[in-house]
Every structure is written in structure tokens, then in C-alpha cells.
Design a protein around this motif. Structure first.
Motif, PDB file in Angstrom:
ATOM      1  N   PHE A  52       0.943  -1.172  -0.018  1.00 22.51           N
ATOM      2  CA  PHE A  52       0.127  -0.213  -0.171  1.00 22.51           C
ATOM      3  C   PHE A  52       0.836   1.421   0.052  1.00 22.51           C
ATOM      4  CE2 PHE A  52      -2.231   3.368   2.129  1.00 22.51           C
ATOM      5  CZ  PHE A  52      -3.713   3.343   1.245  1.00 22.51           C
ATOM      6  N   LEU A  53       1.757   1.177   0.843  1.00 17.78           N
ATOM      7  CA  LEU A  53       2.710   2.497   0.897  1.00 17.78           C
ATOM      8  C   LEU A  53       3.460   2.636  -0.253  1.00 17.78           C
ATOM      9  CD1 LEU A  53       3.965   2.349   4.572  1.00 17.78           C
ATOM     10  CD2 LEU A  53       2.364   3.998   3.571  1.00 17.78           C
ATOM     11  N   ALA A 106       1.234   4.046  -2.677  1.00 19.42           N
ATOM     12  CA  ALA A 106       0.888   5.725  -2.546  1.00 19.42           C
ATOM     13  C   ALA A 106       1.887   6.442  -2.637  1.00 19.42           C
ATOM     14  CB  ALA A 106       0.417   5.576  -0.937  1.00 19.42           C
ATOM     15  N   TYR A 152       1.792   9.701  -5.305  1.00 24.66           N
ATOM     16  CA  TYR A 152       2.327  11.150  -4.789  1.00 24.66           C
ATOM     17  C   TYR A 152       3.389  11.593  -5.825  1.00 24.66           C
ATOM     18  CZ  TYR A 152       4.388  14.643  -1.884  1.00 24.66           C
ATOM     19  OH  TYR A 152       4.739  16.075  -1.455  1.00 24.66           O
ATOM     20  N   TRP A 173      -5.258  14.861  -5.892  1.00 26.99           N
ATOM     21  CA  TRP A 173      -6.060  13.987  -4.937  1.00 26.99           C
ATOM     22  C   TRP A 173      -7.504  14.075  -5.282  1.00 26.99           C
ATOM     23  CZ3 TRP A 173      -3.188  10.390  -3.572  1.00 26.99           C
ATOM     24  CH2 TRP A 173      -2.165  10.377  -3.178  1.00 26.99           C
ATOM     25  N   TRP A 205      -9.333  10.980  -6.858  1.00 29.31           N
ATOM     26  CA  TRP A 205      -9.138   9.670  -5.851  1.00 29.31           C
ATOM     27  C   TRP A 205      -9.666   8.446  -6.138  1.00 29.31           C
ATOM     28  CZ3 TRP A 205     -12.673   7.039  -3.317  1.00 29.31           C
ATOM     29  CH2 TRP A 205     -14.059   7.609  -3.050  1.00 29.31           C
ATOM     30  N   TYR A 256      -7.321   6.319  -8.018  1.00 24.38           N
ATOM     31  CA  TYR A 256      -6.267   5.702  -7.404  1.00 24.38           C
ATOM     32  C   TYR A 256      -6.564   4.436  -6.511  1.00 24.38           C
ATOM     33  CZ  TYR A 256      -4.711  10.426  -8.268  1.00 24.38           C
ATOM     34  OH  TYR A 256      -4.302  11.721  -8.947  1.00 24.38           O
ATOM     35  N   LEU A 300      -4.048   1.074  -5.595  1.00 30.43           N
ATOM     36  CA  LEU A 300      -3.650   1.029  -4.330  1.00 30.43           C
ATOM     37  C   LEU A 300      -4.007  -0.500  -3.590  1.00 30.43           C
ATOM     38  CD1 LEU A 300      -4.679   4.434  -2.842  1.00 30.43           C
ATOM     39  CD2 LEU A 300      -2.462   3.448  -2.740  1.00 30.43           C
TER      40      LEU A 300
END
Length: 186
Positions: free
Chosen positions: A72-73, A76, A80, A98, A101, A104, A108
Motif C-alpha cells: 500500500f505504501l 501511495a 504521490y 488528490w 481519488w 487511485y 492501491l
């Protein structure tokens, strides 16, 4: 950390049931060091691990959660970086940011699943009771080729004489071979 066995008897069993019966006998013995090798975490491996004070598969859940968070990170941070840091562009009339969203959510989600799957597999392989690539038992021919069974082995520490030799015979393996401490054939 438990010291690994470096020489002794390699015992092969034809079935999971025969391996389980041998492990039941070994659990009752005092002062004997042994390891169980099986192609999957069967009942004999679970019993041997409980006897040794280890639990098979307990760390896999932690690996899965860690993998999900890492996946997930990673996604993300990738979103970003592409949306805010690496020269954001206005493409097809849509402004990056964003505000989009819903676009995304799929990456994710897929990144979370990919991270979970990869680290779960890594955690399973790390926690499985499998021999190492350079294990002393690979000196034994039938351990490498598995000509006597389906991958069910017990590695029993001890010499040719005495209690270990008698125990190796009493467990009634399909095949057995003694490997000395320096390796090679006995």
C-alpha cells in the motif's frame, strides 16, 4: 536460537503416517536432538515443532500484514511522486491531484494484494521446516533423489554406536544412512 544438527542419521519414511508415528516415538525420548523434514507442514511437523517450542505458521500472519502495508505504501508513494513531484501534467483536460481519488483506488488495492502475497510466500518459506541448500543431509543420496519415499525425513543427531543407532533402527524407516561430522560417505 537452536543449534542445527551437523551430522548423524538420515531416515526416510514412505508416508506421512509413518513419519508421524516415528515423531511420536521421538517425542518420548530424552536427550536426543532431531529435526523433521516434510514437503508441507503436516501433523508430524506440527508435533515436532511444538515439542521443540516453535509454532509453525505463526509468523506468516505478521509477514502478510507487513506485506500489505508495504504494498500500500509503495503504491501511495508512487502515486504521490507521479502526481505532485515529477513534473505534474494536465492530460486530457484532467488536473492531476488528490481530487481524482477514485482513480487511485484500484492501484492501491492491487499493490496491497501484491505486497501481501509476496511477503506471505516469503514468510511461509522462511518459517517452513525445510533443509538449507548446504545442509549436511544432502550428502545422503536418497535425501537428494528421494527414491525411498515422498519427502518425509528425520535428521537424527548421533553416532553409529549407542542410543542413536538403536533409535534409528527402532523407528523403522524405509531407508537410513549415517553421515559423519566431516561429511561424505560412511
Amino acid at each position: 536460537m537452536k543449534k542445527r544438527i551437523t551430522s548423524g542419521w538420515v531416515l526416510s519414511f514412505r508416508s506421512e503416517e509413518a513419519l508421524h508415528q516415528a515423531v511420536i516415538k521421538l517425542v518420548k525420548e530424552e536427550g536426543v536432538r532431531w529435526e523433521v523434514c516434510a514437503p508441507y507442514p503436516c501433523a508430524a511437523v506440527r508435533l515436532a515443532s511444538r515439542h521443540a517450542g516453535r509454532a509453525v505458521g505463526t509468523g506468516v500472519r505478521l509477514w502478510a500484514v507487513t506485506g500489505g502495508l508495504c504494498g500500500f505504501l509503495a503504491v501511495a508513494l508512487w502515486i504521490y511522486w507521479t502526481q505532485f513531484c515529477a513534473d505534474p501534467l494536465v492530460t486530457q483536460g484532467r488536473v492531476q491531484g488528490w481530487d481524482n481519488w477514485p482513480a487511485y483506488v484500484p492501484p492501491l488495492f492491487e499493490g496491497t494484494l501484491l505486497g501481501t502475497g509476496l511477503l506471505t510466500a516469503a514468510g511461509f518459506l522462511k518459517g517452513a521446516v525445510l533443509p538449507r541448500w548446504n545442509d549436511w543431509a544432502f550428502e545422503c543420496d536418497f535425501f537428494r533423489t528421494d527414491e525411498h519415499g515422498d519427502g518425509y525425513f528425520i535428521l537424527l543427531e548421533g553416532g553409529r554406536e549407542g542410543h542413536s543407532a538403536a533409535l534409528a533402527a527402532a523407528l523403522q524407516p524405509e531407508a537410513s544412512e549415517y553421515i559423519p561430522a566431516e561429511g561424505g560417505r560412511s
